[in-house]
Design an enzyme around this catalytic site. Structure first.
Site, PDB file in Angstrom:
ATOM      1  N   ASP A   1       0.920  -1.485   0.180  1.00  0.00           N
ATOM      2  CA  ASP A   1      -0.049   0.266   0.186  1.00  0.00           C
ATOM      3  C   ASP A   1       0.776   1.096  -0.199  1.00  0.00           C
ATOM      4  OD1 ASP A   1      -2.086   1.485  -0.066  1.00  0.00           O
ATOM      5  OD2 ASP A   1      -2.632   0.914   2.131  1.00  0.00           O
TER       6      ASP A   1
ATOM      7  N   ASN B   1     -11.356  -2.299  -5.307  1.00  0.00           N
ATOM      8  CA  ASN B   1     -10.151  -1.101  -6.293  1.00  0.00           C
ATOM      9  C   ASN B   1     -10.516  -1.189  -7.858  1.00  0.00           C
ATOM     10  OD1 ASN B   1      -7.310  -2.092  -5.198  1.00  0.00           O
ATOM     11  ND2 ASN B   1      -8.133  -0.866  -4.187  1.00  0.00           N
TER      12      ASN B   1
HETATM   13  C1  IPE Z   1      -5.097  -2.474  -0.138  1.00  0.00           C
HETATM   14  O1  IPE Z   1      -5.446  -1.455  -0.347  1.00  0.00           O
HETATM   15  C2  IPE Z   1      -4.760  -3.267  -1.965  1.00  0.00           C
HETATM   16  C3  IPE Z   1      -4.141  -3.411  -2.096  1.00  0.00           C
HETATM   17  C4  IPE Z   1      -2.843  -2.936  -1.674  1.00  0.00           C
HETATM   18  C5  IPE Z   1      -4.558  -4.049  -2.989  1.00  0.00           C
HETATM   19  P1  IPE Z   1      -6.422  -0.318  -0.770  1.00  0.00           P
HETATM   20  O2  IPE Z   1      -5.448   1.076  -0.544  1.00  0.00           O
HETATM   21  O3  IPE Z   1      -6.869  -0.529  -2.019  1.00  0.00           O
HETATM   22  O4  IPE Z   1      -6.805  -0.875   0.983  1.00  0.00           O
HETATM   23  P2  IPE Z   1      -7.662   0.888   1.292  1.00  0.00           P
HETATM   24  O5  IPE Z   1      -8.392   0.895   0.801  1.00  0.00           O
HETATM   25  O6  IPE Z   1      -7.099   2.031   2.261  1.00  0.00           O
HETATM   26  O7  IPE Z   1      -8.156   0.167   2.681  1.00  0.00           O
HETATM   27  C1  IPE Z   2      -1.532   0.801  -3.252  1.00  0.00           C
HETATM   28  O1  IPE Z   2      -1.478   1.612  -3.444  1.00  0.00           O
HETATM   29  C2  IPE Z   2      -2.215  -0.095  -4.357  1.00  0.00           C
HETATM   30  C3  IPE Z   2      -3.035  -0.461  -4.694  1.00  0.00           C
HETATM   31  C4  IPE Z   2      -4.417  -0.266  -4.363  1.00  0.00           C
HETATM   32  C5  IPE Z   2      -3.798  -1.267  -6.213  1.00  0.00           C
HETATM   33  P1  IPE Z   2      -2.432   2.374  -3.339  1.00  0.00           P
HETATM   34  O2  IPE Z   2      -3.105   3.149  -5.233  1.00  0.00           O
HETATM   35  O3  IPE Z   2      -3.877   2.533  -2.585  1.00  0.00           O
HETATM   36  O4  IPE Z   2      -1.750   4.799  -3.131  1.00  0.00           O
HETATM   37  P2  IPE Z   2      -2.527   4.885  -1.656  1.00  0.00           P
HETATM   38  O5  IPE Z   2      -3.123   4.129  -0.454  1.00  0.00           O
HETATM   39  O6  IPE Z   2      -3.843   5.598  -2.592  1.00  0.00           O
HETATM   40  O7  IPE Z   2      -1.081   6.037  -0.990  1.00  0.00           O
HETATM   41 MG    MG Z   3      -4.307   2.985  -0.320  1.00  0.00          MG
END
Ligand code: IPE
Ligand code: IPE
Ligand code: MG
Length: 240
Positions: free
Chosen positions: A13, A62
């Site tokens: 993340d 996502n």
């Molecule tokens: C969790 O990250 C999913 C992945 C790392 C692929 P998100 O960024 O989607 O999670 P939330 O929504 O902040 O909980």
């Molecule tokens: C994790 O990084 C990757 C995916 C969930 C695909 P994020 O895209 O959630 O990045 P943040 O959490 O918004 O910084």
């Molecule tokens: Mg995230």
């Protein structure tokens, strides 16, 4: 290092925040650099003797992100699968995937199948990508599988065991992770492997995923090694 877990799961993340912090106009650059972090994590894990690495790459939830970001992520998935093949081969890493894979664009799905086939003979470590993955969806599909078996008379409802449930999950061929690492400072599970991590140690790191290094992995592993995993017993029982 001693006490290396057999199976480590990572919630990768912080890509979006990383891109923003670096001044990029879109979040996509963060995802691109996230692939490089995954390469470091995978090769590092294999070198450290971890046998199974499972990474949360794209959640069921996502899909609700803006279309441009979802499209960019699917493109990154496709290009990375072919680009990283030599790295997987050189490091003896077998690629595997879990999730609602039918929801992926067919080109990505094909590339995924091709990479899985090409790496099927590798035995050093299994790298599992959780794609279009949601734990509740996985459990719901397991309930359906078991219910269908019961209706067909292949399974007695009264005799359904934990083992039967585990066998009906997408992770049926993986051991449970002993350690879950989440980067970016968020302290939540976000629908990842709820059944499988019932007794896993959780380590939350402040580092944003594109900055993740082998040292961060080592640091999480040493935190893990310092934990007492009592699994319901008392400390005295463990030391007896
Ligand atoms: C969790 O990250 C999913 C992945 C790392 C692929 P998100 O960024 O989607 O999670 P939330 O929504 O902040 O909980
Ligand atoms: C994790 O990084 C990757 C995916 C969930 C695909 P994020 O895209 O959630 O990045 P943040 O959490 O918004 O910084
Ligand atoms: Mg995230």
């Amino acid at each position: 290092m001693k006490n290396i877990p057999q199976h480590v799961a990572i919630i990768m993340d912080g890509n979006g925040r990383w891109a923003k912090k670096q001044g990029f106009a879109t979040r996509v650059r963060g995802h691109e650099l996230g692939v490089e972090a995954l390469r470091r994590a995978s090769t590092g894990a294999a070198e450290l003797g971890i046998r199974f690495l499972t990474v949360y790459a794209f959640s069921e939830e996502n899909w609700q992100r803006p279309k441009a970001e979802v499209d960019a992520l699917m493109n990154i998935l496709m290009t990375s699968l072919s680009k990283e093949l030599p790295v997987l081969q050189e490091n003896g890493i077998r690629l595997h995937a879990i999730g609602n894979l039918d929801a992926l664009p067919s080109k990505a799905r094909k590339q995924l199948d091709a990479t899985r086939e090409a790496t099927a003979g590798n035995t050093r470590m299994v790298l599992t990508l959780a794609l279009s993955y949601g734990s509740r969806q996985e459990l719901t599909s397991a309930v359906r599988v078991l219910a269908e078996k019961a209706v067909r008379g292949e399974l007695q409802a009264q005799s359904i065991s934990e083992r039967d449930v585990a066998q009906a999950l997408w992770t049926h061929d993986l051991p449970d992770p002993e350690l879950v690492i989440r980067t970016s400072g968020e302290q939540r599970i976000s629908n990842f492997l709820l059944w499988q991590i019932s007794y896993a140690e959780l380590v939350f790191l402040p580092v944003l995923w594109p900055d993740f290094s082998k040292e961060d992995l080592v640091s999480a592993l040493s935190t893990f090694a310092g934990r007492e995993r009592r699994l319901g017993k008392t400390s005295e029982q463990l030391h007896a």
